[in-house]
Structure formats: structure tokens, C-alpha cells
Design a protein around this motif. Structure first.
Motif, PDB file in Angstrom:
ATOM      1  N   LYS A  27       0.785  -1.227   0.000  1.00  0.00           N
ATOM      2  CA  LYS A  27       0.000   0.000   0.000  1.00  0.00           C
ATOM      3  C   LYS A  27       0.821   1.283   0.000  1.00  0.00           C
ATOM      4  CE  LYS A  27      -4.201  -1.199  -0.395  1.00  0.00           C
ATOM      5  NZ  LYS A  27      -5.249  -1.054   0.589  1.00  0.00           N
ATOM      6  N   ARG A  44       9.570   4.254  19.545  1.00  0.00           N
ATOM      7  CA  ARG A  44       8.978   4.230  18.214  1.00  0.00           C
ATOM      8  C   ARG A  44       9.484   5.441  17.464  1.00  0.00           C
ATOM      9  NH1 ARG A  44       3.779   1.284  18.051  1.00  0.00           N
ATOM     10  NH2 ARG A  44       3.113   2.744  16.435  1.00  0.00           N
ATOM     11  N   ASP A  84       9.271  -4.176  15.437  1.00  0.00           N
ATOM     12  CA  ASP A  84       7.980  -3.661  14.978  1.00  0.00           C
ATOM     13  C   ASP A  84       8.169  -2.704  13.810  1.00  0.00           C
ATOM     14  OD1 ASP A  84       6.114  -4.761  17.049  1.00  0.00           O
ATOM     15  OD2 ASP A  84       7.479  -3.674  18.364  1.00  0.00           O
ATOM     16  N   VAL A  86       5.425  -0.502  11.264  1.00  0.00           N
ATOM     17  CA  VAL A  86       4.012  -0.269  10.945  1.00  0.00           C
ATOM     18  C   VAL A  86       3.851   0.854   9.925  1.00  0.00           C
ATOM     19  CG1 VAL A  86       3.717   1.201  12.989  1.00  0.00           C
ATOM     20  CG2 VAL A  86       1.716   0.153  11.936  1.00  0.00           C
ATOM     21  N   PRO A  88       1.606   1.766   5.821  1.00  0.00           N
ATOM     22  CA  PRO A  88       2.137   3.100   5.551  1.00  0.00           C
ATOM     23  C   PRO A  88       1.296   4.165   6.251  1.00  0.00           C
ATOM     24  CG  PRO A  88       0.841   2.344   3.683  1.00  0.00           C
ATOM     25  CD  PRO A  88       0.810   1.241   4.704  1.00  0.00           C
ATOM     26  N   MET A 221      -3.084   9.708  17.693  1.00  0.00           N
ATOM     27  CA  MET A 221      -3.593   9.459  19.026  1.00  0.00           C
ATOM     28  C   MET A 221      -2.945  10.330  20.106  1.00  0.00           C
ATOM     29  SD  MET A 221      -3.500   5.975  21.118  1.00  0.00           S
ATOM     30  CE  MET A 221      -1.966   6.382  21.899  1.00  0.00           C
TER      31      MET A 221
ATOM     32  N   ALA B 172      -3.413  -1.346  15.837  1.00  0.00           N
ATOM     33  CA  ALA B 172      -2.481  -0.375  15.247  1.00  0.00           C
ATOM     34  C   ALA B 172      -1.147  -0.329  15.998  1.00  0.00           C
ATOM     35  CB  ALA B 172      -3.115   1.018  15.249  1.00  0.00           C
ATOM     36  N   LEU B 173      -1.192  -0.478  17.314  1.00  0.00           N
ATOM     37  CA  LEU B 173       0.044  -0.386  18.099  1.00  0.00           C
ATOM     38  C   LEU B 173       0.783  -1.729  18.086  1.00  0.00           C
ATOM     39  CD1 LEU B 173      -1.301   1.793  21.041  1.00  0.00           C
ATOM     40  CD2 LEU B 173       0.348   2.492  19.303  1.00  0.00           C
ATOM     41  N   HIS B 174       1.914  -1.783  18.804  1.00  0.00           N
ATOM     42  CA  HIS B 174       2.721  -2.997  18.751  1.00  0.00           C
ATOM     43  C   HIS B 174       2.313  -4.044  19.790  1.00  0.00           C
ATOM     44  CE1 HIS B 174       4.967  -0.041  21.253  1.00  0.00           C
ATOM     45  NE2 HIS B 174       5.010  -1.063  22.074  1.00  0.00           N
ATOM     46  N   VAL B 210      -0.715  -7.372  15.322  1.00  0.00           N
ATOM     47  CA  VAL B 210      -0.340  -6.038  15.788  1.00  0.00           C
ATOM     48  C   VAL B 210       0.313  -5.279  14.634  1.00  0.00           C
ATOM     49  CG1 VAL B 210      -0.106  -6.697  18.215  1.00  0.00           C
ATOM     50  CG2 VAL B 210       1.876  -6.862  16.688  1.00  0.00           C
ATOM     51  N   ASN B 211       0.634  -4.017  14.843  1.00  0.00           N
ATOM     52  CA  ASN B 211       1.236  -3.176  13.795  1.00  0.00           C
ATOM     53  C   ASN B 211       0.380  -3.158  12.530  1.00  0.00           C
ATOM     54  OD1 ASN B 211       3.519  -2.643  15.412  1.00  0.00           O
ATOM     55  ND2 ASN B 211       4.513  -4.529  14.724  1.00  0.00           N
ATOM     56  N   ALA B 212      -0.916  -3.218  12.698  1.00  0.00           N
ATOM     57  CA  ALA B 212      -1.806  -3.275  11.535  1.00  0.00           C
ATOM     58  C   ALA B 212      -2.857  -2.169  11.653  1.00  0.00           C
ATOM     59  CB  ALA B 212      -2.475  -4.646  11.463  1.00  0.00           C
ATOM     60  N   VAL B 213      -2.635  -1.084  10.925  1.00  0.00           N
ATOM     61  CA  VAL B 213      -3.537   0.068  10.999  1.00  0.00           C
ATOM     62  C   VAL B 213      -4.592  -0.061   9.906  1.00  0.00           C
ATOM     63  CG1 VAL B 213      -3.705   2.584  11.043  1.00  0.00           C
ATOM     64  CG2 VAL B 213      -1.587   1.470  11.783  1.00  0.00           C
ATOM     65  N   LYS B 216      -5.155   2.040   6.596  1.00  0.00           N
ATOM     66  CA  LYS B 216      -3.850   2.308   5.993  1.00  0.00           C
ATOM     67  C   LYS B 216      -3.353   1.093   5.209  1.00  0.00           C
ATOM     68  CE  LYS B 216      -3.135   6.539   7.121  1.00  0.00           C
ATOM     69  NZ  LYS B 216      -3.054   7.548   6.052  1.00  0.00           N
ATOM     70  N   PHE B 217      -3.106  -0.025   5.891  1.00  0.00           N
ATOM     71  CA  PHE B 217      -2.615  -1.202   5.159  1.00  0.00           C
ATOM     72  C   PHE B 217      -3.762  -1.851   4.387  1.00  0.00           C
ATOM     73  CE2 PHE B 217      -4.307  -3.763   8.574  1.00  0.00           C
ATOM     74  CZ  PHE B 217      -4.641  -4.949   7.940  1.00  0.00           C
ATOM     75  N   ALA B 218      -4.971  -1.673   4.870  1.00  0.00           N
ATOM     76  CA  ALA B 218      -6.168  -2.144   4.168  1.00  0.00           C
ATOM     77  C   ALA B 218      -7.355  -1.383   4.733  1.00  0.00           C
ATOM     78  CB  ALA B 218      -6.366  -3.643   4.383  1.00  0.00           C
ATOM     79  N   THR B 219      -8.353  -1.155   3.894  1.00  0.00           N
ATOM     80  CA  THR B 219      -9.563  -0.504   4.388  1.00  0.00           C
ATOM     81  C   THR B 219     -10.539  -1.588   4.838  1.00  0.00           C
ATOM     82  OG1 THR B 219     -10.611  -0.568   2.226  1.00  0.00           O
ATOM     83  CG2 THR B 219      -9.286   1.391   2.733  1.00  0.00           C
ATOM     84  N   GLU B 222     -11.762  -3.390   1.873  1.00  0.00           N
ATOM     85  CA  GLU B 222     -10.802  -4.382   1.366  1.00  0.00           C
ATOM     86  C   GLU B 222     -10.779  -5.641   2.231  1.00  0.00           C
ATOM     87  OE1 GLU B 222      -7.663  -1.390  -0.871  1.00  0.00           O
ATOM     88  OE2 GLU B 222      -7.489  -1.737   1.283  1.00  0.00           O
ATOM     89  N   GLY B 239      -9.484   7.840  20.226  1.00  0.00           N
ATOM     90  CA  GLY B 239      -8.039   8.032  20.160  1.00  0.00           C
ATOM     91  C   GLY B 239      -7.615   9.351  19.569  1.00  0.00           C
ATOM     92  N   ASN B 399     -11.087   8.634  16.721  1.00  0.00           N
ATOM     93  CA  ASN B 399     -10.017   8.669  15.740  1.00  0.00           C
ATOM     94  C   ASN B 399     -10.631   8.502  14.349  1.00  0.00           C
ATOM     95  OD1 ASN B 399      -7.828   7.891  13.964  1.00  0.00           O
ATOM     96  ND2 ASN B 399      -6.619   7.710  15.820  1.00  0.00           N
ATOM     97  N   LEU B 401      -9.398   7.723  11.418  1.00  0.00           N
ATOM     98  CA  LEU B 401      -8.755   6.887  10.394  1.00  0.00           C
ATOM     99  C   LEU B 401      -9.709   5.898   9.722  1.00  0.00           C
ATOM    100  CD1 LEU B 401      -5.170   5.815  11.542  1.00  0.00           C
ATOM    101  CD2 LEU B 401      -5.849   7.010   9.455  1.00  0.00           C
TER     102      LEU B 401
END
Lengths: 287, 465
Positions: A27, A44, A84, A86, A88, A221, B172-174, B210-213, B216-219, B222, B239, B399, B401
């Protein structure tokens, strides 16, 4: 974990990684960034995306060693992994056919400006690239930028390569020489972006800058990355990182950029001196 | 058989205030077996079970308390978990005084049964003695995506997994846990407790990315069209930090509560430089706001070494929205309160560091829309307080997003997702939402209730598909 597939030392304190991150690579767009954390105790940090390869599922990042985290990162090798990664994150660069565009990359800023220049050229723009570094050995990606741009000009602050001068000197020459320019994109150290904006203001040349504020989550956030743009508070992570440079309060940015200067120095000193010992005396590594 | 009534709750053992205000260890230490049984025996076992109406997730309170009184702790935790997926968390952070305990019959003349403390004991007992396996229905072959791993998402995920659906959480966070990890401090909710609950979820077969927003990486679209998810639950929380919009708010030394707490809790800045994330707390800290988040920030500031920590609140003590226990704990630890006070601007020096705050005094006027007497500024009452750190804890918004990147998802003017509170259904078929992203910033247990409601609807939706 995110594996480093390729490492290239571009200059003594300048490193390139191709990092395997399939979700991000599918993406990623020019202008966006990632946030990474090296290990479990790590902070981070945001890095702007220098390139992406959807087939190989990699993101290219170029970073300069400026603090403990980037020093630790530079120690990693091909085959090592980052804890980690993260993205885009942020809003992609707005790409359209403007006409004639100048893309300015200063120092490590050459990396993020590269995919933007390429996309602008692919969109049918005449792209004049200007890249500069303090000295010859810190200059990188001249070849890549030559491919990405219609025309490339190179400069070094100390004159050790091609010519002597700042990117602003070259930019001024380009503006004087070409006359009408429709857009300027400038990415690099804060003082450089500020100098470019001060100059292009006089020519009424719209200038986009990419701000590398301090961030924590990178998703809007925490508000740590707030910047004043056109008198309004914006979050660089979700509203940016690109903004109209003529509207950015660079004074504020510069002061907020050094909020943790003392702590950053302490962390570097401990790291460099190897006093990062795990004692239980509670000294925090002070002895 | 008539029981003699013990008028007060058995006191919660706690760290000494003078000691705890200098450390991040948990304040409330928990009942031991003897105390918990004695407290459970205070319960009158009312036939009409008034306490249950106060529980957003409908825990069978009298039943589990009866089991505790009989020392059947395994039975008690099993009973709780029929309805509550995260009891170790709820027992610590639920505002019981406004929920179950508010309706307790004993509470009419005496103190109510300490339901929350008993619940916490049961959950901690299970964590210490090994978690009992939970029953999972045979696989249904349906896939559900959960966006956000806070209390709403975790609860929704647990319920759906138990019903046999394949659940993936995108965080979204780790680490998983959302506000339970980044927001609520270690001294109130140990992060190990949160992670133990997350591990329980994994045992139910829930996959956590984790680390998956999302956005952003997918709607969301999607995920449904390409990711093969049959339904999506959005629990992305509140948030987005609100600021006062007063001059000087971007000065160095001004934090949003989200940033202040995230650096401390999620990133463990209190352990800097062993951990790499720094935080800077001066000598005198002002926290703006009167909710639980404000109390958390003010108490955190003391633990980070501030000499003085002030809650600056524009209404009076009676209107403080924080849990009573949090206010009491804050006061015991030395947090000071400036009521009927609100800042007009933040002062700073040439280097842009905070040096003080100009405030106005307020008085209480007529009740406003919230039913609380509204604060009215007293003209000409400006005064300056000498502070070097300001934490803005006046609330959080949704938030944007996910709402911004999801086609056909209706939101209100504030940016909250519009969802049916009875079902969690949004304007988009197959997409459900709950928790703070729908209601605005509220409590952990309400978010869990919304997650549970949505899970029921999603199950019905998938069963009919």
C-alpha cells in the motif's frame, strides 16, 4: 518481526535497509512514512519511505545516525530483524500534472524526495531535481535521482563534488533560469526546508515540505507531532507529513524538535560508552 | 437464618500512599481468601437480584458471590466468565459505585457488597492457579475482523471465537489491549494482567495482528472484499486528543494526556534510560480536567518525580466525573486540586518552555445539558499559576482513520460512527461498531458491553448468511 533483506552503507553515518513488510509494501505511496521499534525496550521512531517494491514485499528506508535508536539500527545486518514496523502512515503526496516541478532533496532528505520525483515525472511533469549534501561522501542516490527526474542538479556545501553551494543557491538559479515553475517539493533538515521556503515565498512558488516531527503512535492518538500550519494546529502524522511550507511555523517546529535533547544525549552517551549496564543498584547506568 | 449485617465493605489492602506515590506498582493489593469469603458472606442473595441491572454485561452477580462464599473459586470465575471475558480488568477499573454496587440492597442503609473486589479476587485466583479451558463451539467457517484491541474489541472477539467463528484482531500499536495498555496506568491496571487476558483470548483461537492500521494497510472494504471477512467489528476507541485551543498550547512541556500516558504506560518512559522512550516532567505539573484520565495523569506525574501535581478543573468537587476511589487515591498521594479554575493561556520562555499558566476563576451557574451546574467565568479574575508542565486531559474524540476510509459508513457531526445501540449495526451491511468510537469517551465496561452486543448481532447475521 521484520527482516532486513538488504543493507547498504551509503556513507559513514548513512544506512539503507530494504525491510520485508508485505502489508506495508502493498500500500505504500510516495510521501508516506513508517514507524519502527528496534527491540522490546525501544522507542517508536518515524522514517519516511524512500522506496517500495510490491513484488519483493519490501520497503526501503534510509536513515542517518542521530541518536541511540538510529545507532542501534545501523548495527543490524542483513538477515537481522526489526521488532515492529508499521505503516504506511500519513497522507501520500498529492501527485498530478502541474507542469514544471522542482524536487529538492537535502542530506538524508534525498531518499524521501526520490519516490515523489519519480511519481511526478510519471504523471507527466517536467521534474527538475536538486540534491545536495554537506560534502561529497554524504551524497547518495545521484543515479536514482537522475532516472527519477527530467534533469538533475547536484551541489555540495563544501564544493567537494560538482560545485560549491547550498541547494537554495541552485534552486534560485533554476527559478531565475526557467521562469515559470508550478511547484516545489523540498525535503531535508529543518533549516534547509525553512531556507527553501523563505526563498520561494519571494517568488510566490508553492512549496511542499515533509515534516519529521517527534512522534509516538503515528496514528493521531497522542498529538506529540503537532505543528502550527496557517495558524492552526495540525498533527504531522495524520494531517501530514506534507504541508504547504509557506504556512508552517518553522520556529515552533525547531523548538519542539529539541524537547528531549538532554535525554537523547544521555541515551547516546550511555550507548557509546557501553555503560548501558544492567545493574540493580538503581543508578540508571550513571556510574 | 438472619445474618448479622457488617455495615462496611472489608477494606481493600493498599500500598501506603507515601510509598506508592513514588512507584508504579499496583496500588490496590487485592483481598486474600479469608477476606473475600467474609465479604461474599455480606451478600444477602436477594431473590430479585437488583445488582444485575447495573452490570452492562449482565454478570450473574449473586451466583458467583454465592460460590465465593462457598470457597468454590473455580466455580465462581467460571460463572463470571459466562458473561465477562475480562474479569481481572473489570474488577479493577469498572466504576462499580455507578453500576452493580449502586443497586445493591445492602447499600441502601450501609455500604454495598464490594462486588468489584470480589470479582477481581476470582480473576486473580484463576490467573495464579492456571486458566480453566473454555468451551469453543465447532468451527462455523465464518471469518470476522475486529478493528482495535481495546475492551470492546477483545470482548467481541472472545464471544465470537467461543461461538466458533474465526476471529482476527487488527491492532495499530505494537501490543494488544488498546487503552488498557497505553492509557490506564500500571499502578491501577498492571500490564501483565492485561496481557494475561489477551493470552486467554489467543487460547480461544483468536489471531491477533499487531502493527496493523486498518484504513492504511487495508480498508474495511478491502478486508471484506479481498480479505474474505464475512463481518467486521470496529472498536477503534476515542483516540483523538482534544486540546483547549488556547495560546501557548504547543509550547514545550504541554502534553495531551494521551501522549503523557502513552509514553509512560505503553513505552515505559518511567524506566528511561533502560527503556528508550523519554518523558519530561518538571517540578510543578498542572493537569487540566477532572475525569479518570486526569486523575491517572496527575498521579503519574508524582510518580515521575514532580514535586507538585495539580488537578485544574473548571467545576467543583461535586462535579468531578472521575471514579470516587481514583479521586481519593489521588488525594491520599498528594495530588492537589484547583477547582472552579480554567486556563486562558499558557506562558512560556524564549526557548518555548512552559513557565506558567494564566487562569480564570469560575462560579457555578444554572444546570447545563449534562444536568451539572455549568461553570461561568468570573470576569477580571485572571491569575497566574507557576507551572512548568501542563497535561491536557479534557477528553478524547473518535479517531477518524477508519470512518474516513470506509465507504458508506455513517458518522455523526462529532465523527462518531452511528451504530444501533441495541445491535451495534452500522449503516454498512456486515459492519458493526461499539465502544468509544460510537459513544464518545466512556468506560471500559460500557465498551465491553457494546462489544458483547455486537458479537450477538454478528453471530445472528452470520448464522443467517
Amino acid at each position: 518481526m521484520y527482516e532486513i533483506l538488504r543493507k547498504e552503507v551509503l556513507a559513514p553515518t548513512l544506512t539503507l535497509f530494504d525491510i520485508k513488510a508485505p502489508l506495508v509494501a502493498q500500500k505504500a505511496q510516495p510521501g508516506q512514512f513508517v514507524i519502527l521499534r528496534v527491540h522490546d525496550e525501544g522507542e517508536r521512531i518515524p522514517l519516511t519511505i524512500a522506496d517500495f517494491d510490491r513484488e519483493k514485499c519490501t520497503i526501503t528506508c534510509v536513515f542517518q545516525e542521530v541518536g541511540k535508536t538510529t545507532m542501534e539500527l545501523a548495527k543490524l545486518n542483513e538477515g537481522d530483524s526489526i521488532k515492529d514496523f508499521v505503516g504506511p502512515l500519513g497522507v501520500p503526496s498529492h501527485i498530478e500534472k502541474y507542469g514544471r516541478v522542482v524536487c529538492v532533496g537535502g542530506g538524508v532528505g534525498v531518499a524521501p524526495v526520490h519516490p515523489i520525483a519519480r511519481a511526478l515525472k510519471e504523471a507527466g511533469n517536467e521534474v527538475i531535481g536538486i540534491i545536495g549534501a554537506r560534502t561529497k561522501e554524504l551524497l547518495f542516490w545521484e543515479d536514482r535521482m537522475r532516472n527519477a527526474c527530467t534533469e538533475l542538479r547536484v551541489t555540495t556545501d563544501d564544493g567537494s563534488y560538482v560545485r560549491k553551494g547550498f541547494v537554495t543557491d541552485v534552486l534560485k538559479e533554476v527559478i531565475e533560469e526557467k521562469g515559470n515553475i508550478d511547484l516545489c517539493v523540498a525535503i531535508g533538515p529543518l533549516p534547509m526546508m525553512r531556507a527553501v521556503c523563505n526563498m520561494t515565498k519571494g517568488y510566490n512558488l508553492k512549496t511542499i515540505v515533509s515534516l519529521n516531527s517527534i512522534m509516538v503512535d503515528g496514528t493521531g492518538m497522542c498529538g506529540c507531532c503537532r505543528v502550527t500550519v496557517g495558524g492552526q494546529t495540525k498533527f504531522a502524522c495524520v494531517d501530514g507529513p506534507e504541508f504547504d511550507g509557506h504556512e508552517v511555523d518553522f520556529d515552533e517546529m525547531a523548538r519542539r524538535a529539541v524537547i528531549y535533547k538532554a535525554q537523547e544525549q544521555l541515551a547516546v552517551d550511555r550507548y557509546v560508552s557501553g555503560s548501558e549496564h544492567k545493574c540493580s543498584c538503581g543508578c540508571g547506568g550513571a556510574h | 437464618m438472619a445474618k448479622s449485617i457488617i455495615p462496611k465493605k472489608h477494606p481493600m489492602p493498599a500500598q501506603d500512599p507515601a510509598v506508592r506515590s513514588k512507584n508504579f506498582n499496583e496500588v490496590a493489593l487485592g483481598y486474600n481468601e479469608e477476606t473475600v469469603v467474609a465479604e461474599a458472606n455480606r451478600c444477602l442473595q436477594c431473590k430479585n437480584e437488583p445488582c444485575r441491572q447495573g452490570c452492562p454485561v449482565e454478570v450473574d452477580i449473586p451466583a458467583f458471590i454465592k460460590l465465593v462464599a462457598e470457597r468454590d473459586f473455580a466455580g465462581a470465575i467460571k460463572k463470571i466468565k459466562e458473561k465477562n471475558a475480562l474479569p481481572a480488568i473489570c474488577g479493577r477499573v469498572c466504576p462499580q459505585e455507578n453500576q452493580c454496587e449502586k443497586y445493591c440492597t445492602l447499600g441502601k442503609k450501609n455500604e454495598p457488597v464490594a462486588i468489584g473486589r470480589i470479582e477481581r479476587f476470582c480473576a486473580d485466583w484463576e490467573l495464579a492457579n492456571g486458566v480453566l479451558p473454555q468451551e469453543v463451539a465447532p468451527p462455523t467457517g465464518k471469518k470476522v475482523a475486529i478493528v482495535g484491541s481495546g475492551p470492546a474489541g477483545l470482548t467481541c472477539a472472545a464471544d465470537l471465537a467461543k461461538l466458533g467463528h474465526k476471529v482476527t484482531i487488527f491492532e495499530a500499536l505494537h501490543v494488544a489491549g488498546g487503552v488498557l495498555m497505553y492509557g490506564i496506568p500500571e499502578f491501577r491496571l498492571p500490564k501483565a494482567v492485561v496481557q494475561a487476558e489477551v493470552e486467554n483470548l489467543k487460547k480461544l483461537g483468536v489471531d491477533i495482528q499487531v502493527n496493523a492500521v486498518v484504513g492504511k494497510f487495508a480498508t474495511v472494504d478491502e478486508l471484506m472484499e479481498e480479505g474474505g471477512f464475512d463481518a467486521v467489528f470496529i472498536g477503534t476507541g476515542a483516540g483523538l486528543p482534544y486540546f483547549m485551543n488556547i495560546p501557548g498550547e504547543n509550547a514545550c512541556g504541554v502534553y495531551s494526556a494521551n501522549e503523557f500516558l502513552t509514553r509512560t504506560n505503553l513505552m515505559k518512559a518511567y524506566l528511561f534510560p533502560e527503556y528508550d522512550t523519554p518523558i519530561r516532567v518538571g517540578k510543578k505539573v498542572a493537569v487540566l480536567g477532572g475525569g479518570n484520565v486526569a486523575m491517572d495523569a496527575a498521579r503519574t506525574a508524582l510518580r515521575l518525580g514532580a514535586e507538585e501535581s495539580w488537578i485544574v478543573y473548571r467545576r467543583s468537587r461535586n462535579e468531578l466525573p472521575a471514579r470516587r476511589e481514583e479521586v481519593e487515591h489521588a488525594e491520599e498521594e498528594g495530588v492537589k486540586f484547583a477547582f472552579l479554575t480554567s486556563p486562558t493561556r499558557i506562558l512560556y520562555n524564549d526557548d518555548y518552555w512552559v513557565t506558567g499558566m494564566e487562569c480564570l476563576r469560575y462560579e457555578l451557574g444554572e444546570p447545563d445539558a449534562s444536568g451539572r451546574r455549568s461553570p461561568v467565568p468570573i470576569q477580571g479574575s485572571e491569575f497566574i499559576i507557576d507551572v512548568d508542565t501542563v497535561v491536557v486531559a479534557i477528553g478524547q474524540g473518535p479517531n477518524p482513520l477508519v470512518p474516513r476510509t470506509t465507504k458508506g459508513l455513517e458518522c455523526n457531526k462529532k465523527g462518531n460512527i452511528v451504530a444501533d445501540l441495541e445491535t451495534g449495526a452500522t449503516s454498512k451491511p456486515g459492519v458493526y461498531a461499539g465502544g468509544d468510537i460510537v459513544t464518545g469517551a466512556a468506560t471500559v465496561i460500557l465498551a465491553m458491553g457494546a462489544g458483547r452486543t455486537a458479537a450477538k448481532s454478528i453471530h445472528a447475521y452470520l448464522s443467517g448468511k
